[in-house]
Design a protein around this motif. Sequence first.
Motif, short mmCIF file in Angstrom:
data_model
loop_
_atom_site.label_atom_id
_atom_site.label_comp_id
_atom_site.label_asym_id
_atom_site.label_seq_id
_atom_site.Cartn_x
_atom_site.Cartn_y
_atom_site.Cartn_z
N MET A 196 0.83 -1.21 0.00
CA MET A 196 0.00 0.00 0.00
C MET A 196 0.86 1.26 0.00
SD MET A 196 -2.91 -0.98 2.77
CE MET A 196 -4.04 0.33 2.38
N ASP A 197 0.40 2.25 -0.76
CA ASP A 197 1.04 3.55 -0.74
C ASP A 197 0.02 4.58 -1.18
OD1 ASP A 197 3.09 5.34 -0.33
OD2 ASP A 197 3.93 5.11 -2.33
N PRO A 198 -0.42 5.46 -0.38
CA PRO A 198 -0.10 5.74 1.01
C PRO A 198 -0.84 4.80 1.97
CG PRO A 198 -1.71 7.32 0.26
CD PRO A 198 -1.37 6.44 -0.93
N ILE A 199 -0.40 4.81 3.21
CA ILE A 199 -1.00 3.99 4.25
C ILE A 199 -2.14 4.78 4.90
CG2 ILE A 199 -0.58 2.72 6.39
CD1 ILE A 199 1.01 1.63 4.04
N PRO A 200 -3.36 4.20 4.95
CA PRO A 200 -4.47 4.90 5.60
C PRO A 200 -4.24 5.09 7.10
CG PRO A 200 -5.27 3.03 4.31
CD PRO A 200 -3.78 2.95 4.34
N PHE A 201 -4.88 6.10 7.66
CA PHE A 201 -4.74 6.40 9.08
C PHE A 201 -5.16 5.22 9.95
CE2 PHE A 201 -6.84 7.76 13.00
CZ PHE A 201 -5.77 8.32 13.67
N GLU A 202 -6.21 4.52 9.56
CA GLU A 202 -6.72 3.39 10.36
C GLU A 202 -5.67 2.29 10.48
OE1 GLU A 202 -8.33 4.74 7.77
OE2 GLU A 202 -10.09 5.67 8.70
N VAL A 203 -4.95 2.04 9.40
CA VAL A 203 -3.90 1.01 9.44
C VAL A 203 -2.75 1.47 10.34
CG1 VAL A 203 -2.22 -0.27 8.04
CG2 VAL A 203 -4.52 0.13 7.16
N LYS A 204 -2.39 2.75 10.25
CA LYS A 204 -1.34 3.27 11.13
C LYS A 204 -1.75 3.19 12.60
CE LYS A 204 0.76 6.56 7.94
NZ LYS A 204 1.11 7.96 7.73
N PHE A 205 -3.00 3.52 12.88
CA PHE A 205 -3.49 3.45 14.26
C PHE A 205 -3.47 2.01 14.77
CE2 PHE A 205 -6.95 3.04 17.37
CZ PHE A 205 -6.51 3.96 18.31
N ALA A 206 -3.95 1.09 13.95
CA ALA A 206 -3.94 -0.33 14.35
C ALA A 206 -2.51 -0.82 14.53
CB ALA A 206 -4.66 -1.17 13.29
N PHE A 207 -1.60 -0.35 13.70
CA PHE A 207 -0.20 -0.77 13.81
C PHE A 207 0.42 -0.26 15.11
CE2 PHE A 207 4.36 -0.16 12.66
CZ PHE A 207 4.69 -1.51 12.60
N ASN A 208 0.09 0.97 15.50
CA ASN A 208 0.63 1.50 16.75
C ASN A 208 0.03 0.79 17.96
OD1 ASN A 208 2.51 3.35 15.71
ND2 ASN A 208 0.87 4.75 15.20
N CYS A 209 -1.24 0.41 17.90
CA CYS A 209 -1.82 -0.41 18.97
C CYS A 209 -1.13 -1.76 19.04
CB CYS A 209 -3.32 -0.59 18.75
SG CYS A 209 -4.26 0.94 18.94
N TYR A 210 -0.85 -2.32 17.89
CA TYR A 210 -0.11 -3.58 17.81
C TYR A 210 1.29 -3.41 18.42
CZ TYR A 210 2.67 -7.17 15.43
OH TYR A 210 3.54 -8.18 15.13
N GLY A 211 1.88 -2.26 18.24
CA GLY A 211 3.19 -1.98 18.83
C GLY A 211 3.15 -2.03 20.35
N GLY A 212 2.08 -1.51 20.94
CA GLY A 212 1.93 -1.60 22.40
C GLY A 212 1.81 -3.04 22.85
N LEU A 213 1.06 -3.84 22.11
CA LEU A 213 0.92 -5.26 22.43
C LEU A 213 2.26 -5.98 22.33
CD1 LEU A 213 -1.05 -7.76 22.87
CD2 LEU A 213 -0.92 -7.97 20.38
N THR A 214 3.02 -5.70 21.28
CA THR A 214 4.32 -6.37 21.13
C THR A 214 5.31 -5.89 22.18
OG1 THR A 214 5.10 -4.77 19.49
CG2 THR A 214 4.00 -6.76 18.67
#
Length: 181
Positions: free
Chosen positions: A81-99
Amino acid sequence: MWWFLFPHCMYHLIRWFPKNNRLKIRILILLLSVGFLLPQFYVLLVEQSSRYCGQHLFGLLIASIVVTFVMLGFTFLFVLMDPIPFEVKFAFNCYGGLTCILGVLFIILSSLATECQNNTPILYYYSLATAVLSGISIGIYALLLPFWILNRLYRNSVLDKKGRTGICYEPVNCCSCIWHV
């Protein structure tokens, strides 16, 4: 937390290549990403890994496999994907907290599992390697976190690419991969 660092790095790596010439690097990244599952499944399928261990390293291995599948999903999204939607970025940052939580658990339980070295050596060394990778990743993000917070509180004070200003403009001018998703 290496599960968060890898897709982050692949996001920036793929953007170093021209948009019309990314097929080879995409295939290489996708094969490398799937390759992360092989050692985990090997450790899972070895009979010694299911023996009793005082710490819950086997449960962490299962959690690691699940998180690795999610990592593969984010890596595929970031590569394609290019550009990355905000929702994917938000989910990725939540995933970062989990990891991050999972990485801290790996560090704590691996340091307490020295008796598992004799019972389940392959599982113990896998957990130890994952703990080291997680510690390194947490250290990298701990160094970057103050800059991200400062840039969020005072817009473009740390890095403003359009205005070519900020205290970090010169260091990340040629290597923007050290900045953010």
